[in-house]
Design a protein around this motif. Structure first.
Motif, PDB file in Angstrom:
ATOM      1  N   SER A 172      24.888 -28.428  14.548  1.00  0.00           N
ATOM      2  CA  SER A 172      25.785 -27.859  13.541  1.00  0.00           C
ATOM      3  C   SER A 172      25.054 -27.348  12.310  1.00  0.00           C
ATOM      4  O   SER A 172      23.948 -27.778  12.002  1.00  0.00           O
ATOM      5  CB  SER A 172      26.798 -28.920  13.093  1.00  0.00           C
ATOM      6  OG  SER A 172      27.622 -29.299  14.160  1.00  0.00           O
ATOM      7  N   GLN A 192      35.649 -24.026  16.901  1.00  0.00           N
ATOM      8  CA  GLN A 192      35.658 -22.983  15.888  1.00  0.00           C
ATOM      9  C   GLN A 192      35.162 -23.525  14.547  1.00  0.00           C
ATOM     10  O   GLN A 192      35.036 -24.729  14.346  1.00  0.00           O
ATOM     11  CB  GLN A 192      37.068 -22.412  15.742  1.00  0.00           C
ATOM     12  CG  GLN A 192      37.592 -21.791  17.036  1.00  0.00           C
ATOM     13  CD  GLN A 192      36.694 -20.667  17.518  1.00  0.00           C
ATOM     14  OE1 GLN A 192      36.517 -19.673  16.829  1.00  0.00           O
ATOM     15  NE2 GLN A 192      36.118 -20.798  18.710  1.00  0.00           N
ATOM     16  N   VAL A 193      34.886 -22.617  13.626  1.00  0.00           N
ATOM     17  CA  VAL A 193      34.409 -22.963  12.291  1.00  0.00           C
ATOM     18  C   VAL A 193      35.481 -23.789  11.577  1.00  0.00           C
ATOM     19  O   VAL A 193      36.674 -23.498  11.677  1.00  0.00           O
ATOM     20  CB  VAL A 193      34.091 -21.685  11.481  1.00  0.00           C
ATOM     21  CG1 VAL A 193      33.810 -22.004  10.030  1.00  0.00           C
ATOM     22  CG2 VAL A 193      32.910 -20.963  12.110  1.00  0.00           C
ATOM     23  N   SER A 203      29.908 -25.130  11.168  1.00  0.00           N
ATOM     24  CA  SER A 203      29.887 -24.321  12.389  1.00  0.00           C
ATOM     25  C   SER A 203      29.019 -25.003  13.440  1.00  0.00           C
ATOM     26  O   SER A 203      28.199 -25.858  13.122  1.00  0.00           O
ATOM     27  CB  SER A 203      29.380 -22.903  12.102  1.00  0.00           C
ATOM     28  OG  SER A 203      28.084 -22.955  11.533  1.00  0.00           O
ATOM     29  N   ASN A 204      29.202 -24.626  14.690  1.00  0.00           N
ATOM     30  CA  ASN A 204      28.417 -25.106  15.838  1.00  0.00           C
ATOM     31  C   ASN A 204      28.571 -26.597  16.101  1.00  0.00           C
ATOM     32  O   ASN A 204      27.617 -27.266  16.503  1.00  0.00           O
ATOM     33  CB  ASN A 204      26.934 -24.751  15.687  1.00  0.00           C
ATOM     34  CG  ASN A 204      26.719 -23.271  15.613  1.00  0.00           C
ATOM     35  OD1 ASN A 204      27.344 -22.511  16.339  1.00  0.00           O
ATOM     36  ND2 ASN A 204      25.866 -22.842  14.711  1.00  0.00           N
ATOM     37  N   GLN A 207      31.588 -25.305   4.838  1.00  0.00           N
ATOM     38  CA  GLN A 207      32.009 -24.719   6.098  1.00  0.00           C
ATOM     39  C   GLN A 207      31.095 -25.261   7.193  1.00  0.00           C
ATOM     40  O   GLN A 207      29.870 -25.242   7.049  1.00  0.00           O
ATOM     41  CB  GLN A 207      31.921 -23.204   6.031  1.00  0.00           C
ATOM     42  CG  GLN A 207      32.625 -22.507   7.178  1.00  0.00           C
ATOM     43  CD  GLN A 207      32.707 -21.029   6.911  1.00  0.00           C
ATOM     44  OE1 GLN A 207      31.695 -20.355   6.934  1.00  0.00           O
ATOM     45  NE2 GLN A 207      33.905 -20.540   6.655  1.00  0.00           N
TER      46      GLN A 207
END
Length: 117
Positions: free
Chosen positions: A26, A64-65, A52-53, A50
């Protein structure tokens, strides 16, 4: 989801698991911060982030984000600032709160239609 960790060993175990399994690939991106000084040695920091991953639960399903709000209570001791408490909350744009359904599931909702115009 409401996990409270109080001692150093539990904090280590929770982060070791999360960073090796859930968030191993992430990226956490700092979007903005706001600091409120309560005294010369105590401050509250609100940080919008935020994520992600995040690791997938099943193959071919890409999480998803996500957007989060971290709240840190910090204290200055001598010349260094330390985090003495933290809370992580999920932010879902356009939603205000959750409703718990009869089956125990949670749904994000917005009460906007009840606002006076």
């Amino acid at each position: 989801m409401g996990i409270i960790v109080r001692d150093e060993e539990d904090i280590y175990k929770a982060h070791d698991y999360g960073l090796k399994i859930i968030f191993k690939d992430s990226t956490l991106t700092l979007k903005r911060t706001r600091t409120r000084y309560l005294t010369d040695t105590i401050a509250i920091v609100h940080a919008r982030l935020q994520l992600s991953n995040q690791s997938a639960l099943v193959n071919n399903e890409e999480p998803q984000v996500r957007n989060n709000l971290f709240i840190f209570v910090t204290q200055r001791i001598n010349d260094n600032w330390y985090c003495i408490a933290a809370q992580n909350a999920e932010v879902q744009n356009g939603k205000e709160t959750f409703i718990k359904k009869e089956d125990g599931a949670y749904e994000t909702v917005n009460y906007g239609s009840f606002r006076k115009k």
